[in-house]
Scaffold this active site. Structure first.
Site, PDB file in Angstrom:
ATOM      1  N   ALA A  33     -36.675 -97.791  21.310  1.00 11.50           N
ATOM      2  CA  ALA A  33     -35.357 -98.245  20.849  1.00 11.50           C
ATOM      3  C   ALA A  33     -35.212 -98.079  19.335  1.00 11.50           C
ATOM      4  O   ALA A  33     -34.137 -97.725  18.839  1.00 11.50           O
ATOM      5  CB  ALA A  33     -35.134 -99.702  21.240  1.00 11.50           C
ATOM      6  N   TYR A  35     -36.863 -95.857  17.484  1.00 17.76           N
ATOM      7  CA  TYR A  35     -36.741 -94.410  17.250  1.00 17.76           C
ATOM      8  C   TYR A  35     -35.291 -93.975  17.491  1.00 17.76           C
ATOM      9  O   TYR A  35     -34.713 -93.222  16.698  1.00 17.76           O
ATOM     10  CB  TYR A  35     -37.684 -93.641  18.179  1.00 17.76           C
ATOM     11  CG  TYR A  35     -37.565 -92.137  18.062  1.00 17.76           C
ATOM     12  CD1 TYR A  35     -38.327 -91.420  17.152  1.00 17.76           C
ATOM     13  CD2 TYR A  35     -36.666 -91.434  18.867  1.00 17.76           C
ATOM     14  CE1 TYR A  35     -38.199 -90.045  17.030  1.00 17.76           C
ATOM     15  CE2 TYR A  35     -36.521 -90.062  18.752  1.00 17.76           C
ATOM     16  CZ  TYR A  35     -37.296 -89.377  17.842  1.00 17.76           C
ATOM     17  OH  TYR A  35     -37.158 -88.015  17.717  1.00 17.76           O
ATOM     18  N   SER A  81     -53.538 -61.622  29.240  1.00 19.71           N
ATOM     19  CA  SER A  81     -53.879 -62.575  30.288  1.00 19.71           C
ATOM     20  C   SER A  81     -55.396 -62.785  30.274  1.00 19.71           C
ATOM     21  O   SER A  81     -56.111 -62.173  29.478  1.00 19.71           O
ATOM     22  CB  SER A  81     -53.421 -62.047  31.643  1.00 19.71           C
ATOM     23  OG  SER A  81     -53.924 -60.749  31.849  1.00 19.71           O
ATOM     24  N   LYS A 115     -56.528 -75.615  32.014  1.00 17.37           N
ATOM     25  CA  LYS A 115     -55.634 -74.491  32.318  1.00 17.37           C
ATOM     26  C   LYS A 115     -54.332 -75.071  32.872  1.00 17.37           C
ATOM     27  O   LYS A 115     -54.227 -75.377  34.053  1.00 17.37           O
ATOM     28  CB  LYS A 115     -56.260 -73.521  33.312  1.00 17.37           C
ATOM     29  CG  LYS A 115     -55.412 -72.265  33.478  1.00 17.37           C
ATOM     30  CD  LYS A 115     -56.068 -71.244  34.379  1.00 17.37           C
ATOM     31  CE  LYS A 115     -55.212 -69.989  34.421  1.00 17.37           C
ATOM     32  NZ  LYS A 115     -53.823 -70.241  34.818  1.00 17.37           N
ATOM     33  N   ARG A 136     -43.913 -65.174  27.569  1.00 16.67           N
ATOM     34  CA  ARG A 136     -44.926 -64.113  27.611  1.00 16.67           C
ATOM     35  C   ARG A 136     -44.293 -62.791  28.067  1.00 16.67           C
ATOM     36  O   ARG A 136     -44.605 -61.729  27.547  1.00 16.67           O
ATOM     37  CB  ARG A 136     -46.057 -64.491  28.575  1.00 16.67           C
ATOM     38  CG  ARG A 136     -47.149 -63.404  28.647  1.00 16.67           C
ATOM     39  CD  ARG A 136     -47.999 -63.540  29.904  1.00 16.67           C
ATOM     40  NE  ARG A 136     -48.718 -64.786  29.954  1.00 16.67           N
ATOM     41  CZ  ARG A 136     -49.893 -64.998  29.380  1.00 16.67           C
ATOM     42  NH1 ARG A 136     -50.468 -64.043  28.683  1.00 16.67           N
ATOM     43  NH2 ARG A 136     -50.496 -66.165  29.490  1.00 16.67           N
ATOM     44  N   CYS A 411     -38.582 -46.905  61.422  1.00 21.01           N
ATOM     45  CA  CYS A 411     -37.983 -45.601  61.751  1.00 21.01           C
ATOM     46  C   CYS A 411     -38.607 -44.924  62.953  1.00 21.01           C
ATOM     47  O   CYS A 411     -38.093 -43.902  63.417  1.00 21.01           O
ATOM     48  CB  CYS A 411     -38.050 -44.672  60.545  1.00 21.01           C
ATOM     49  SG  CYS A 411     -39.720 -44.101  60.156  1.00 21.01           S
TER      50      CYS A 411
END
Length: 671
Positions: A33, A35, A81, A115, A136, A411
């Site tokens: 409050a 803040y 990566s 990670k 990224r 097909c």
């Protein structure tokens, strides 16, 4: 009495201090409050004195208006990566490779981190002020998400402290805590909005909003884990030292970062984090293990698109049991036939899974799978669903054998399986509707012919309505015919026709890539185009001649030769040229007649160049008689190393190949 400027400065400094305590130190000193009260006071003052608003003010986190689309930011240092390991044996093998590569039996210490399962971002500070942020992307180019990143309170708009570099690119992960994820979904269910499957999807969706005001409402947070660009300053010579320095400057770093003195300590860290995983309050899918010494990192270098000095040790994927309802067979762009298990839907790692790939006939045989079986499903890497095994002890009596088709399910053409290959393929080529769709989607894609506005759904409709059978048919389309497609008005139709007309002007390399020849990616297509120069020369090349191209071996050479030997493919190419597809004529060069230090040499470029683009440099080198290759081998004569040169430079040094920098290249180009 304080001036308005002094009041604003004090309020901003106070708010930044408390943001640092809250987001970085996890030790707030004031209630929320209080803040909020300080923020309101600052906002009111800035409203009265808008001329005194600064870009790094805590009030400027929320963008004012939505963007029409994301622009692109090219990473000055590629965002690589990491290679993965999934068990202790693989990690210990990685540890041994690192030890073997380092000389003099140097002691290796490891910096171990969580990670995080979020979205990797790059944030650039200039003189301590946040100036841009990007995803990224493909590792080379990402999307400009600056406006959205500015709304994340954990990310400082201005760094504080001493000795801040003139340019500092911080890399890290934006993620969504579990509590925030649950609240977003709760609100969405109440209002009929989109419900996210997991926190990672919610974080990605929140960060890639065109309207930053929406991002601002999402409780995203951030931990940094590395550095990209560094200019006009210095950082400690260990990875942990750098993270601790980041924290001093106000950047949030996970308090679980740990220095391990041995492989045994790394494994203990891994198991402790795995044990604590359910109580962290946010999703992780493993731990990241990095050589702590920057000098050792440099000595180890890079391989392909990953460093040799780091690895992601993934946790075992979450698993569930369900039943196989059926097995269907999909046909891909190259005719590869892939069996897909249709499952009783089941939630695995927060995602509802109803399909799982079975890869090929060998995998079905290995599993001993029958339709109706009870199976264990795993989201490999917490992403791709796959069948792990059949629960034979609970096999129902009415299961049915999986019969791999001898004719294409689309097909009706014969299915063939080349000896030594696991994949079965339809032989129907462009008469196969499934291959036709995927081939056309590849043909118009951004890195191929780059036909703006020609999306997958349009291709699907064009094939289904039999408007298009070959890539050449695309260039015969009219706005009138396109207007008959679903959700395609006259203006959109004309835009597509205009985009097709624009796409006719391309490059030889893009054209080759667009043809979809097996094993021919962008780099190989560029190499073939540079080596042969003309389509006629390439079409006439033998398998032996094709293998003279850098990075082209017997397998790729055979695929290229067989592609051009097929009459139907040559007919399609002729039609494309007749429709006006073209590219600049090559500059015919006889290396023996050129007085140039590059003439007749095989040259490799690595790292980023500051004075010209890589494409421009390649073009100039080719003009001067060089053959530009994509990778370093014993056939390489010269390596030109720009900034942040990685594995190619290391390999060149290992092979004793001559290396020059950009300045020397420019001098030689000028001579």
């Amino acid at each position: 009495m304080e001036s308005i400027e002094q009041q604003l400065t004090e309020l901003r400094t106070t708010l930044r201090h408390h943001e640092y305590l809250y987001h970085v130190m996890d030790a707030p000193e004031i209630p929320d409050a209080e803040y909020d009260r300080l923020m309101r006071e600052l906002r009111e003052l800035e409203t009265k004195h808008p001329e005194l608003i600064t870009p790094d003010s805590p009030t400027q986190r929320v963008g004012a208006a939505p963007l029409a689309a994301f622009s692109q930011i090219r990473h000055e240092v590629p965002m690589l990566s990491l290679d993965n390991v999934f068990d202790e044996e693989s990690f210990l093998a990685f540890n041994k490779r690192v030890q073997d590569r380092l000389k003099n039996n140097e002691k290796v210490t490891w910096c171990c981190e969580l990670k995080l399962d979020g979205l990797a971002v790059s944030i650039l500070y200039e003189n301590g002020v946040l100036v841009s942020a990007a995803t990224r992307g493909d590792g080379t180019t990402g999307e400009d998400i600056t406006s959205n990143v500015r709304t994340i309170r954990a990310i400082p708009l201005k760094l504080h402290g001493e000795n801040i570099p003139a340019r500092l690119e911080v890399r890290g992960e934006v993620f969504l805590p579990q509590a925030g994820f649950e609240k977003i979904n709760e609100d969405a269910r109440r209002t009929g909005g989109k419900v996210f499957a997991n926190p990672r999807n919610a974080a990605a969706g929140s960060l890639r909003q065109l309207d930053p005001r929406i991002t601002a409402k999402r409780p995203l947070t951030f931990f940094c884990y590395g550095v990209g660009v560094l200019e006009g300053g210095e950082l400690p010579d260990t990875h942990l030292g750098r993270l601790l320095q980041f924290k001093k400057w106000g950047l949030p770093v996970s308090d679980r970062v740990t220095l391990c003195e041995s492989a045994e300590e790394v494994l203990a860290f891994y198991h402790k984090v795995e044990e604590d995983r359910p109580t962290l309050g946010f999703d992780i899918d493993g731990v990241v293990i990095k050589v702590n010494s920057l000098a050792q990192q440099e000595q180890l270098g890079f391989v392909a698109r990953a460093p040799r000095w780091a690895v992601a040790f993934k946790f075992p994927a979450q698993e569930q049991m369900t039943f196989v309802r059926d097995v269907e067979f999909q046909v891909g762009r190259t005719g590869a036939i892939t069996p897909v298990a249709r499952l009783e839907p089941v939630h695995v790692a927060g995602v509802l899974v109803s399909n799982a790939t079975l890869h090929n006939a060998d995998e079905i045989e290995r599993l001993g799978l029958r339709i109706g079986d009870k199976v264990v499903i795993r989201r490999a890497g917490d992403v791709i669903p796959q069948v792990v095994n059949v629960v034979l002890s609970e096999r129902p009596e009415d299961t049915r054998e999986v019969v791999f088709p001898t004719h294409c399910p689309v097909c009706g053409s014969d299915v063939e399986r080349v000896e030594g290959e696991a994949v079965a393929r339809c032989t129907g080529g462009l008469i196969c509707g499934a291959q036709r769709k995927e081939s056309l989607k590849h043909f118009v894609s951004r890195r191929a012919m780059d036909v703006d506005g020609m999306g997958d759904k349009i291709i699907d409709q064009l094939v289904e309505k039999e408007y298009v059978h070959t890539p050449a048919d695309l260039f015969k389309l009219t706005a009138g015919k396109l207007t008959g497609l679903e959700r395609m008005g006259p203006k959109s139709a004309q835009n597509v026709v205009n985009a097709l007309e624009k796409a006719k002007e391309t490059t030889f390399a893009r054209f080759l890539y667009a043809l979809g020849i097996r094993e021919v990616g962008e780099a190989t297509a560029a190499g073939l185009a540079a080596y042969f120069g003309t389509l006629e020369a390439l079409e006439a090349a033998s398998i032996e001649e094709l293998q003279k191209v850098p990075d082209v071996g017997i397998v790729v050479a055979s695929h290229v030769h067989n592609f051009f030997a097929e009459e139907s493919n040559r007919n399609v190419i002729s039609e494309l040229l007749a429709e006006g597809v073209h590219w600049p004529a090559p500059i015919v060069i006889n290396a023996e007649e050129i007085d140039s230090p590059f003439a007749g040499k095989t040259v490799v470029l690595t790292g980023s160049l500051s004075q010209m683009s890589r494409d421009d440099a390649k073009a100039r080198l080719v003009e001067l008689g060089a053959k530009v290759a994509g990778s370093v081998s014993k056939k390489t004569d010269l390596v030109i190393a720009g900034e942040a040169a990685g594995s190619k430079l290391a390999k060149a040094q290992e092979l004793g190949i001559e290396v020059i920098d950009e300045a020397e290249m420019l001098r030689l180009l000028g001579s």
